[in-house]
Design a protein around this motif. Structure first.
Motif, PDB file in Angstrom:
ATOM      1  N   LEU A  39      39.820  50.188  84.046  1.00 58.05           N
ATOM      2  CA  LEU A  39      40.275  49.149  84.968  1.00 58.05           C
ATOM      3  C   LEU A  39      40.229  49.613  86.420  1.00 58.05           C
ATOM      4  O   LEU A  39      39.796  48.868  87.305  1.00 58.05           O
ATOM      5  CB  LEU A  39      41.694  48.708  84.603  1.00 58.05           C
ATOM      6  N   ILE A  40      40.676  50.842  86.692  1.00 51.90           N
ATOM      7  CA  ILE A  40      40.699  51.306  88.083  1.00 51.90           C
ATOM      8  C   ILE A  40      39.898  52.605  88.257  1.00 51.90           C
ATOM      9  O   ILE A  40      40.119  53.347  89.212  1.00 51.90           O
ATOM     10  CB  ILE A  40      42.140  51.488  88.604  1.00 51.90           C
ATOM     11  N   SER A  41      38.981  52.860  87.316  1.00 53.78           N
ATOM     12  CA  SER A  41      38.105  54.035  87.393  1.00 53.78           C
ATOM     13  C   SER A  41      38.903  55.334  87.503  1.00 53.78           C
ATOM     14  O   SER A  41      38.614  56.202  88.325  1.00 53.78           O
ATOM     15  CB  SER A  41      37.144  53.918  88.582  1.00 53.78           C
ATOM     16  N   ALA A  42      39.924  55.445  86.658  1.00 51.03           N
ATOM     17  CA  ALA A  42      40.734  56.664  86.620  1.00 51.03           C
ATOM     18  C   ALA A  42      40.131  57.646  85.624  1.00 51.03           C
ATOM     19  O   ALA A  42      39.456  57.254  84.676  1.00 51.03           O
ATOM     20  CB  ALA A  42      42.171  56.332  86.226  1.00 51.03           C
ATOM     21  N   ASP A  43      40.379  58.930  85.849  1.00 53.27           N
ATOM     22  CA  ASP A  43      39.935  59.957  84.903  1.00 53.27           C
ATOM     23  C   ASP A  43      40.982  60.220  83.826  1.00 53.27           C
ATOM     24  O   ASP A  43      40.674  60.791  82.787  1.00 53.27           O
ATOM     25  CB  ASP A  43      39.645  61.267  85.645  1.00 53.27           C
ATOM     26  N   GLY A  44      42.215  59.823  84.099  1.00 54.68           N
ATOM     27  CA  GLY A  44      43.279  60.032  83.134  1.00 54.68           C
ATOM     28  C   GLY A  44      44.428  59.095  83.416  1.00 54.68           C
ATOM     29  O   GLY A  44      44.511  58.482  84.501  1.00 54.68           O
ATOM     30  N   ALA A  45      45.319  58.957  82.441  1.00 51.90           N
ATOM     31  CA  ALA A  45      46.497  58.103  82.613  1.00 51.90           C
ATOM     32  C   ALA A  45      47.585  58.570  81.669  1.00 51.90           C
ATOM     33  O   ALA A  45      47.308  59.182  80.637  1.00 51.90           O
ATOM     34  CB  ALA A  45      46.155  56.637  82.356  1.00 51.90           C
ATOM     35  N   ALA A  46      48.823  58.281  82.052  1.00 49.79           N
ATOM     36  CA  ALA A  46      49.949  58.677  81.203  1.00 49.79           C
ATOM     37  C   ALA A  46      51.121  57.741  81.433  1.00 49.79           C
ATOM     38  O   ALA A  46      51.289  57.190  82.527  1.00 49.79           O
ATOM     39  CB  ALA A  46      50.365  60.115  81.499  1.00 49.79           C
ATOM     40  N   VAL A  47      51.915  57.562  80.394  1.00 50.37           N
ATOM     41  CA  VAL A  47      53.256  57.001  80.532  1.00 50.37           C
ATOM     42  C   VAL A  47      54.218  58.159  80.343  1.00 50.37           C
ATOM     43  O   VAL A  47      54.157  58.881  79.349  1.00 50.37           O
ATOM     44  CB  VAL A  47      53.541  55.905  79.491  1.00 50.37           C
ATOM     45  N   GLU A  48      55.084  58.364  81.318  1.00 52.13           N
ATOM     46  CA  GLU A  48      56.116  59.392  81.241  1.00 52.13           C
ATOM     47  C   GLU A  48      57.478  58.704  81.210  1.00 52.13           C
ATOM     48  O   GLU A  48      57.737  57.813  82.021  1.00 52.13           O
ATOM     49  CB  GLU A  48      56.046  60.342  82.428  1.00 52.13           C
ATOM     50  N   ALA A  59      52.624  58.822  76.326  1.00 51.41           N
ATOM     51  CA  ALA A  59      51.325  58.224  75.992  1.00 51.41           C
ATOM     52  C   ALA A  59      50.319  58.767  76.998  1.00 51.41           C
ATOM     53  O   ALA A  59      50.626  58.838  78.190  1.00 51.41           O
ATOM     54  CB  ALA A  59      51.377  56.702  76.048  1.00 51.41           C
ATOM     55  N   THR A  60      49.141  59.165  76.533  1.00 49.27           N
ATOM     56  CA  THR A  60      48.170  59.806  77.419  1.00 49.27           C
ATOM     57  C   THR A  60      46.754  59.355  77.088  1.00 49.27           C
ATOM     58  O   THR A  60      46.461  58.940  75.966  1.00 49.27           O
ATOM     59  CB  THR A  60      48.238  61.342  77.302  1.00 49.27           C
ATOM     60  N   ALA A  61      45.875  59.469  78.091  1.00 49.71           N
ATOM     61  CA  ALA A  61      44.458  59.141  77.907  1.00 49.71           C
ATOM     62  C   ALA A  61      43.636  59.946  78.896  1.00 49.71           C
ATOM     63  O   ALA A  61      44.137  60.451  79.898  1.00 49.71           O
ATOM     64  CB  ALA A  61      44.223  57.642  78.110  1.00 49.71           C
ATOM     65  N   GLY A  62      42.333  60.076  78.601  1.00 53.86           N
ATOM     66  CA  GLY A  62      41.423  60.749  79.512  1.00 53.86           C
ATOM     67  C   GLY A  62      41.753  62.219  79.667  1.00 53.86           C
ATOM     68  O   GLY A  62      42.031  62.911  78.687  1.00 53.86           O
ATOM     69  N   LEU A 180      57.430  56.737  61.051  1.00 51.03           N
ATOM     70  CA  LEU A 180      57.339  58.171  61.272  1.00 51.03           C
ATOM     71  C   LEU A 180      57.292  58.473  62.768  1.00 51.03           C
ATOM     72  O   LEU A 180      57.055  57.583  63.586  1.00 51.03           O
ATOM     73  CB  LEU A 180      56.075  58.740  60.619  1.00 51.03           C
ATOM     74  N   ALA A 181      57.511  59.741  63.116  1.00 49.05           N
ATOM     75  CA  ALA A 181      57.273  60.164  64.491  1.00 49.05           C
ATOM     76  C   ALA A 181      55.826  59.857  64.860  1.00 49.05           C
ATOM     77  O   ALA A 181      54.940  59.868  63.998  1.00 49.05           O
ATOM     78  CB  ALA A 181      57.548  61.665  64.616  1.00 49.05           C
ATOM     79  N   ASN A 182      55.582  59.554  66.138  1.00 50.58           N
ATOM     80  CA  ASN A 182      54.195  59.352  66.573  1.00 50.58           C
ATOM     81  C   ASN A 182      53.639  60.654  67.155  1.00 50.58           C
ATOM     82  O   ASN A 182      54.313  61.689  67.166  1.00 50.58           O
ATOM     83  CB  ASN A 182      54.087  58.183  67.554  1.00 50.58           C
ATOM     84  N   ARG A 183      52.416  60.609  67.632  1.00 44.55           N
ATOM     85  CA  ARG A 183      51.764  61.825  68.135  1.00 44.55           C
ATOM     86  C   ARG A 183      52.555  62.436  69.299  1.00 44.55           C
ATOM     87  O   ARG A 183      52.673  63.661  69.404  1.00 44.55           O
ATOM     88  CB  ARG A 183      50.328  61.517  68.575  1.00 44.55           C
ATOM     89  N   ALA A 184      53.100  61.586  70.172  1.00 50.34           N
ATOM     90  CA  ALA A 184      53.827  62.110  71.336  1.00 50.34           C
ATOM     91  C   ALA A 184      55.026  62.936  70.903  1.00 50.34           C
ATOM     92  O   ALA A 184      55.259  64.041  71.407  1.00 50.34           O
ATOM     93  CB  ALA A 184      54.271  60.956  72.234  1.00 50.34           C
ATOM     94  N   LEU A 185      55.814  62.412  69.973  1.00 45.05           N
ATOM     95  CA  LEU A 185      57.002  63.135  69.519  1.00 45.05           C
ATOM     96  C   LEU A 185      56.609  64.392  68.741  1.00 45.05           C
ATOM     97  O   LEU A 185      57.253  65.439  68.864  1.00 45.05           O
ATOM     98  CB  LEU A 185      57.878  62.227  68.665  1.00 45.05           C
ATOM     99  N   PHE A 186      55.553  64.293  67.937  1.00 47.25           N
ATOM    100  CA  PHE A 186      55.081  65.458  67.174  1.00 47.25           C
ATOM    101  C   PHE A 186      54.687  66.591  68.127  1.00 47.25           C
ATOM    102  O   PHE A 186      55.084  67.749  67.929  1.00 47.25           O
ATOM    103  CB  PHE A 186      53.888  65.050  66.312  1.00 47.25           C
ATOM    104  N   MET A 187      53.921  66.270  69.167  1.00 48.19           N
ATOM    105  CA  MET A 187      53.485  67.293  70.107  1.00 48.19           C
ATOM    106  C   MET A 187      54.669  67.853  70.894  1.00 48.19           C
ATOM    107  O   MET A 187      54.734  69.057  71.184  1.00 48.19           O
ATOM    108  CB  MET A 187      52.437  66.726  71.056  1.00 48.19           C
TER     109      MET A 187
END
Length: 334
Positions: A39-48, A59-62, A180-187
């Motif tokens: 959407l905005i040509s980002a290399d990465g994104a996260a919800v903290e 939640a993370t991407a890129g 179950l726990a999701n990937r974020a909680l597991f990590m």
């Protein structure tokens, strides 16, 4: 420069897709960060999310994909400042900005970022962050578009969480289908457990479990049956573990187990055998029976190292080796 018509249409498509899928909060956050990239040509994104005195990547991407579960201090990070101020913050260059956690920026590989507050019941509880590997990447249009996506997440928080911040945390850290726990909680737990293991000189075990045959079930019997099989598979893994273990759905048909009460390497082998035994019984659903099978790979810290990525890679490779071995055995039997 304002957002283009194509960009605004993409936001509408994102909102429509979320409404169609009926995703839970954790899934919506994961979906939105993936959309930020194009959407905005980002290399990465996260919800903290703000948890105590820390900001946690939920939640993370890129370029941030591998940093899920990463923790930053609220004091001394741009995300923390965003939570405290409730204001949109722009960092043109992390190497020249005194507000940022520079070590964390270098770990992720970002040089510029936009940080958008996420509000729940009038309180800023986290941030949506867009990242770029180069300085000065984001325009004023990016601010507007990221704000729209933050409103999508805020609406999901409002609609899926009607009680308090503890429920918000649960929604953000657990898989909506299986509980179950999701990937974020597991990590997150893997990171903290590895540190504790290193201090106490006690081993931990990591299991990666891949469900065999889900695609065939979905193709032959439909996704409703496939979803029922995933839920049953998750329940059986949970039945085969102890209350001290963390069981997570990492995505799709992949699951993870963190074993903390490990005294010696054979305890991990025992856990694998126990879970495998639970999985293998046939599953009856709507007058039909389905075979459940899973390929399990394991790693143990005292043998395979204390680097998180290495533990996951070793367990993943052994899981695929088990899958290949099972496939070869079935071909021989056929």
């Amino acid at each position: 420069m304002p957002p283009s018509t194509d960009q605004l249409m993409q936001v509408i498509r994102i909102q429509t897709e979320i409404a169609r899928l009926g995703l839970g909060l954790g899934d919506i956050m994961g979906f939105v960060v993936e959309q930020v990239l194009s959407l905005i040509s980002a290399d990465g994104a996260a919800v903290e999310l703000a948890e105590g005195d820390e900001m946690v990547y939920r939640a993370t991407a890129g370029i941030a994909k591998e940093q899920i579960g990463l923790r930053l201090k609220i004091d001394g990070s741009l995300s923390g400042l965003c939570v405290r101020s409730g204001e949109i913050l722009n960092c043109p260059d992390s190497e020249a900005d005194p507000r940022v956690d520079r070590a964390a920026c270098r770990l992720v590989g970002l040089r510029s970022m936009l940080v958008m507050p996420l509000q729940h019941k009038g309180v800023t509880v986290g941030v949506l962050k867009a990242m770029a590997a180069q300085p000065n990447r984001f325009s004023s249009a990016g601010v507007v578009l990221l704000g729209m996506l933050s409103e999508v997440i805020a609406a999901a928080m409002y609609n899926s969480v009607r009680y308090d911040i503890d429920e918000l945390f649960h929604q953000a850290t657990h898989d909506s289908m299986t509980g179950l726990a999701n990937r974020a909680l597991f990590m997150d737990r893997l990171r903290s457990t590895v540190l504790q293991s290193e201090r106490d000189n006690r081993p931990i075990g990591v299991l990666i479990i891949d469900m065999d045959g889900l695609k065939q079930i979905n193709d032959t019997h439909g996704h409703r049956v496939g979803d029922a099989v995933i839920i049953e598979f998750a329940n059986r893994i949970r039945e085969g573990t102890r209350s001290s273990d963390t069981v997570a759905r990492l995505g799709g048909d992949e699951f993870g187990v963190l074993l903390t009460a490990v005294e010696q390497p054979r305890d991990v082998d025992t856990a694998v055998q126990r879970i495998d035994s639970e999985i293998q019984a046939r599953f009856a659903f709507e007058d039909k029976e389905y075979e459940l099978r899973g390929s399990i790979g394991s790693a143990i810290s005292t043998v395979d190292g204390l680097e998180i990525e290495q533990l996951l890679e070793v367990a993943d490779q052994r899981m695929y080796a088990a899958k290949r071995q099972r496939s070869a055995s079935l071909q021989v039997c056929a």
